[in-house]
Design a protein around this motif. Structure first.
Motif, mmCIF file in Angstrom:
data_model
loop_
_atom_site.group_PDB
_atom_site.id
_atom_site.type_symbol
_atom_site.label_atom_id
_atom_site.label_comp_id
_atom_site.label_asym_id
_atom_site.label_seq_id
_atom_site.Cartn_x
_atom_site.Cartn_y
_atom_site.Cartn_z
ATOM 1 N N SER A 1 -24.820 -30.940 15.615
ATOM 2 C CA SER A 1 -24.058 -29.793 15.880
ATOM 3 C C SER A 1 -24.601 -28.733 16.299
ATOM 4 O O SER A 1 -25.604 -28.344 15.920
ATOM 5 C CB SER A 1 -22.946 -29.531 14.500
ATOM 6 N N GLY A 2 -24.010 -28.089 17.264
ATOM 7 C CA GLY A 2 -24.769 -26.816 17.934
ATOM 8 C C GLY A 2 -25.391 -27.110 19.281
ATOM 9 O O GLY A 2 -25.830 -26.439 20.007
ATOM 10 N N ILE A 3 -25.606 -28.536 19.464
ATOM 11 C CA ILE A 3 -26.127 -29.044 20.725
ATOM 12 C C ILE A 3 -25.319 -29.523 21.695
ATOM 13 O O ILE A 3 -24.403 -30.361 21.477
ATOM 14 C CB ILE A 3 -27.297 -30.025 20.502
ATOM 15 N N LYS A 4 -25.217 -28.756 22.973
ATOM 16 C CA LYS A 4 -24.321 -29.480 23.972
ATOM 17 C C LYS A 4 -25.143 -29.952 24.940
ATOM 18 O O LYS A 4 -26.346 -29.809 25.453
ATOM 19 C CB LYS A 4 -23.615 -28.189 24.820
ATOM 20 N N LEU A 5 -24.643 -31.492 25.462
ATOM 21 C CA LEU A 5 -25.399 -32.232 26.375
ATOM 22 C C LEU A 5 -24.932 -31.891 27.755
ATOM 23 O O LEU A 5 -23.775 -31.755 27.987
ATOM 24 C CB LEU A 5 -25.054 -33.764 26.131
ATOM 25 N N GLU A 6 -25.763 -31.685 28.505
ATOM 26 C CA GLU A 6 -25.581 -31.744 30.142
ATOM 27 C C GLU A 6 -26.421 -32.629 30.798
ATOM 28 O O GLU A 6 -27.516 -32.608 30.564
ATOM 29 C CB GLU A 6 -25.784 -30.344 30.666
ATOM 30 N N PHE A 7 -25.712 -33.483 31.671
ATOM 31 C CA PHE A 7 -26.349 -34.508 32.339
ATOM 32 C C PHE A 7 -26.816 -34.233 33.837
ATOM 33 O O PHE A 7 -25.551 -33.495 34.326
ATOM 34 C CB PHE A 7 -25.484 -35.713 32.118
ATOM 35 N N LEU A 8 -27.852 -34.308 34.403
ATOM 36 C CA LEU A 8 -28.289 -34.329 35.719
ATOM 37 C C LEU A 8 -27.406 -35.129 36.728
ATOM 38 O O LEU A 8 -26.922 -36.233 36.375
ATOM 39 C CB LEU A 8 -29.589 -34.431 35.859
ATOM 40 N N PRO A 9 -27.026 -34.577 37.946
ATOM 41 C CA PRO A 9 -26.270 -35.648 38.806
ATOM 42 C C PRO A 9 -27.199 -36.653 38.884
ATOM 43 O O PRO A 9 -28.453 -36.477 39.150
ATOM 44 C CB PRO A 9 -25.991 -34.511 39.870
#
Length: 88
Positions: free
Chosen positions: A19-27
């Motif tokens: 919790s507290g971590i947001k994932l962002e994926f590279l295109p």
């Protein structure tokens, strides 16, 4: 925020996100967003198609390779420098 590429193991349902971590994926197909990725071929070159008896053998080879790479400043710059980095 944790930025990851789209490798299958990054998107596995088995991965538990704290919790507290947001994932962002590279295109996909965006090496300019992760310039160091273009160095993999240079680093892997001495390992390809070789068999090693011990971890120590691999480590010794990689240490030597890193020493060679540390002298390849222009080649590395050409692989990792993007015009837009100059303005950051």
């Amino acid at each position: 925020m944790l930025v990851e590429d789209n490798a299958g193991w990054h998107r596995s349902k088995k991965v538990k996100i704290t919790s507290g971590i947001k994932l962002e994926f590279l295109p996909p197909y965006s090496p300019e967003l992760q310039p160091a990725e273009r160095l993999c071929k240079l680093g892997d070159e001495p390992l390809v198609n070789n068999c090693f008896e011990t971890i120590d053998e691999i480590e010794e080879l990689l240490v030597k390779r890193c020493q060679v790479l540390s002298e390849m400043k222009e080649e590395i710059r050409n692989l990792t420098f993007y015009h837009w980095l100059a303005s950051i």
